[in-house]
Design an enzyme around this catalytic site. Structure first.
Site, PDB file in Angstrom:
ATOM      1  N   ALA A 100       0.841  -1.203   0.000  1.00 37.66           N
ATOM      2  CA  ALA A 100       0.000   0.000   0.000  1.00 37.66           C
ATOM      3  C   ALA A 100       0.877   1.254   0.000  1.00 37.66           C
ATOM      4  O   ALA A 100       2.008   1.232   0.466  1.00 37.66           O
ATOM      5  CB  ALA A 100      -0.923  -0.013   1.220  1.00 37.66           C
ATOM      6  N   PRO A 101       0.343   2.379  -0.492  1.00 41.47           N
ATOM      7  CA  PRO A 101       1.117   3.615  -0.603  1.00 41.47           C
ATOM      8  C   PRO A 101       0.961   4.514   0.620  1.00 41.47           C
ATOM      9  O   PRO A 101       0.183   4.218   1.532  1.00 41.47           O
ATOM     10  CB  PRO A 101       0.497   4.276  -1.832  1.00 41.47           C
ATOM     11  N   TRP A 102       1.659   5.668   0.586  1.00 41.37           N
ATOM     12  CA  TRP A 102       1.613   6.583   1.728  1.00 41.37           C
ATOM     13  C   TRP A 102       0.600   7.711   1.582  1.00 41.37           C
ATOM     14  O   TRP A 102       0.386   8.467   2.528  1.00 41.37           O
ATOM     15  CB  TRP A 102       2.982   7.174   2.014  1.00 41.37           C
ATOM     16  N   LYS A 131       2.009  -4.928   3.233  1.00 44.37           N
ATOM     17  CA  LYS A 131       3.084  -4.035   3.677  1.00 44.37           C
ATOM     18  C   LYS A 131       2.662  -2.584   3.480  1.00 44.37           C
ATOM     19  O   LYS A 131       2.396  -2.156   2.366  1.00 44.37           O
ATOM     20  CB  LYS A 131       4.383  -4.274   2.898  1.00 44.37           C
ATOM     21  N   PRO A 132       2.613  -1.793   4.569  1.00 42.83           N
ATOM     22  CA  PRO A 132       2.372  -0.363   4.408  1.00 42.83           C
ATOM     23  C   PRO A 132       3.653   0.331   3.956  1.00 42.83           C
ATOM     24  O   PRO A 132       4.745  -0.243   4.008  1.00 42.83           O
ATOM     25  CB  PRO A 132       1.991   0.082   5.824  1.00 42.83           C
ATOM     26  N   SER A 175       4.240   4.057  -7.519  1.00 45.24           N
ATOM     27  CA  SER A 175       4.778   4.751  -8.682  1.00 45.24           C
ATOM     28  C   SER A 175       4.898   3.813  -9.877  1.00 45.24           C
ATOM     29  O   SER A 175       4.882   2.583  -9.730  1.00 45.24           O
ATOM     30  CB  SER A 175       6.157   5.324  -8.357  1.00 45.24           C
ATOM     31  N   GLU A 220      -1.875  -0.444  -9.589  1.00 53.57           N
ATOM     32  CA  GLU A 220      -2.535   0.866  -9.649  1.00 53.57           C
ATOM     33  C   GLU A 220      -1.425   1.882  -9.447  1.00 53.57           C
ATOM     34  O   GLU A 220      -0.910   2.055  -8.348  1.00 53.57           O
ATOM     35  CB  GLU A 220      -3.608   0.991  -8.569  1.00 53.57           C
ATOM     36  N   CYS A 264      -3.525  10.122  -7.211  1.00 51.17           N
ATOM     37  CA  CYS A 264      -3.235   9.799  -8.609  1.00 51.17           C
ATOM     38  C   CYS A 264      -4.358  10.224  -9.547  1.00 51.17           C
ATOM     39  O   CYS A 264      -4.175  10.232 -10.764  1.00 51.17           O
ATOM     40  CB  CYS A 264      -2.939   8.310  -8.769  1.00 51.17           C
ATOM     41  N   GLU A 295       4.304  13.183 -13.351  1.00 53.43           N
ATOM     42  CA  GLU A 295       3.437  13.351 -12.192  1.00 53.43           C
ATOM     43  C   GLU A 295       4.157  14.121 -11.095  1.00 53.43           C
ATOM     44  O   GLU A 295       5.212  13.715 -10.625  1.00 53.43           O
ATOM     45  CB  GLU A 295       2.998  11.975 -11.667  1.00 53.43           C
TER      46      GLU A 295
END
Length: 478
Positions: A152-154, A178-179, A230, A251, A285, A381
């Site tokens: 997962a992302p931040w 995993k965070p 990313s 994603e 995003c 981005e």
């Protein structure tokens, strides 16, 4: 006097553990720039233990009925509501987001999304059994894929964790999640809550850095790797997963075009677009960051958008009237600042363009005009509170500019002309097209992109089906 740091731990096979070798990472509150906790820097031994636990728990969880899994997910949703204040507090320390907006814009959708997947668990669709060859009956089974390695992302640590584990568990899979190394606190709290509801080994959390994530994806146990992150990270995951033909769900980044035609209500569009561009410090995003405006209203629109940016506030989580908090980490602040520092001479900063204060990682709401299609800030981005504006002459040029990037996640069209809106929605090469709005999401509709924005869907029945595999069973009637 020193304050003792909070000690976060992995959650593996129903218990909290330090990293096997004792290594840790400092966790920083981005609103203050100060360390408030330590988190495990998990290595191969920790990943092995989590995968072993998930694999051992899989057969029983796979064989549970959809109704049983639904009950579990509904209990998780209820528990999240009951522990909402604790989850909000953890997420605010993770991210520095405004407390009020975290409470109103994240907890309700998360709970709703879990409940949606609880219902989806009992609504698997497929072909009916039938005789497609004389004397033989065919049946199609949908089955869970197995152990899922999820990263997962931040930017939305809590909500993205939900998007990962809820469909996976609903379909009968077990999870090792995993965070991000910068935002582990709310995920560890989720493990505490979920661990009281699911059988041990069904849901595991392993904290660490990119090497930890790489070890998870390369591990032979998972049948599927899922990441929100990313493009670079997604490409690495796809490459690693290809070595043993794992399923991959990606994603990745976005560069959403916002196409504004001359018949648009400018005041309403500016209000909505500025909100959708600056919300969560633009760290989304799907953020409305790349505005394309018809030349006949360009100057008026830019002036109104600059005024909206100047009126938009960023600040500490408890500050009133704050739309967004800090960028998530020092590297992200450096990245966003770098885009502005490197602007070409023909670009004009209409508002913002600088760091706010010297405490934490705050950046001013920024509007940049005068840009060309091949400029770095148009093609790449930024992932910050920066909205760019370009001018177009006609519908064909608007489409050329809108589709002329490597990302293809989300987009929007602003016009009162229904036929034009329908033409644009067909021609825009993005996984989502909003018309006269930008950024709303619902659990029932899919979220996911094309091109370098990745593949696979989050949310919806499509997202649920991504966590299943299809088996054909044929039996003789003789």
């Amino acid at each position: 006097m020193t304050t003792e740091l909070r000690r976060l731990r992995n959650y593996i096979n129903g218990e909290f553990r330090d990293a096997a070798d004792g290594r840790t990472i400092d966790v920083i509150n981005p609103a203050t720039g100060e360390v408030y906790a330590t988190s495990p820097l998990s290595g191969q031994a920790d990943v092995d233990a989590a995968m072993e636990a998930a694999a051992a728990a899989f057969p029983a969880w796979r064989d549970s009925t959809p109704a049983e899994r639904q009950k579990v997910l509904l209990k998780i949703a209820e528990a999240f509501e009951e522990r909402a204040e604790d989850l909000i507090a953890a997420e605010v320390e993770n991210t520095g987001k405004p407390v009020a907006l975290t409470a109103s814009e994240e907890i309700p959708p998360m709970v709703d999304q879990i409940r949606f997947f609880a219902g989806a668990a009992r609504l698997l669709e497929g072909r009916s059994a039938g005789e497609y060859m004389e004397g033989l009956t065919s049946i199609v089974r949908r089955e869970p894929v197995g152990v899922c390695a999820q990263v997962a992302p931040w930017n939305y640590p809590m909500m993205m964790a939900v998007w990962k584990f809820a469909p996976a568990l609903a379909a009968g899979n077990t999870v090792v999640l995993k965070p991000s190394d910068t935002t582990p606190a709310s995920t560890v709290l989720m493990a505490e809550i979920i661990g009281q509801i699911v059988p041990k080994g069904v849901f595991n959390v392993v904290c660490g850095d990119r090497d930890t994530g790489r070890a998870m994806v390369e591990h032979p146990t998972p049948a599927m790797a899922s990441i929100t992150g990313s493009v670079r990270a997604g490409m690495q995951v796809a490459e690693s997963a290809a070595k043993d033909v794992k399923r991959v769900h990606l994603e990745l980044g976005g560069k959403a075009p916002v196409v504004v035609f001359e018949d648009t209500d400018i005041d309403k569009a500016v209000e909505d677009i500025s909100m959708a561009g600056f919300f969560n410090a633009g760290q989304d995003c799907t953020a409305a960051t790349r505005v394309l405006v018809h030349e006949s209203i360009h100057d008026e629109f830019v002036s109104a958008l600059a005024k909206a940016a100047a009126a938009t506030k960023t600040g500490q989580p408890d500050d009133e009237d704050v739309l967004y908090g800090p960028l998530n980490n020092a590297n992200q602040l450096k990245q966003v600042s770098g885009f502005i520092d490197r602007l070409p001479a023909h670009a004009k900063v209409e508002a913002g363009g600088q760091r706010v204060g010297d405490k934490g990682y705050f950046y001013a709401p920024t509007v940049v005009s005068g840009l060309k299609q091949d400029d770095e800030i148009i093609q790449n981005e930024v992932f910050g509170p920066v909205i760019t504006v370009q001018s177009f002459a006609d519908e064909a040029q608007a489409l050329e500019y809108a589709n002329g990037v490597e990302y293809a996640l989300a987009s929007s069209v602003w016009t009162k002309d229904h036929a034009r809106a329908m033409r644009m929605s067909k021609a825009l090469d993005f996984g989502c097209v909003w018309i006269n709005t930008h950024i709303p999401l619902v659990a029932e509709m899919p979220h996911g992109g094309f091109k370098k924005s990745g593949y696979g869907k989050d949310l919806s029945g499509y997202g649920f089906e991504d966590y299943t595999r299809i088996k054909h069973v044929m039996t003789s009637l003789g």
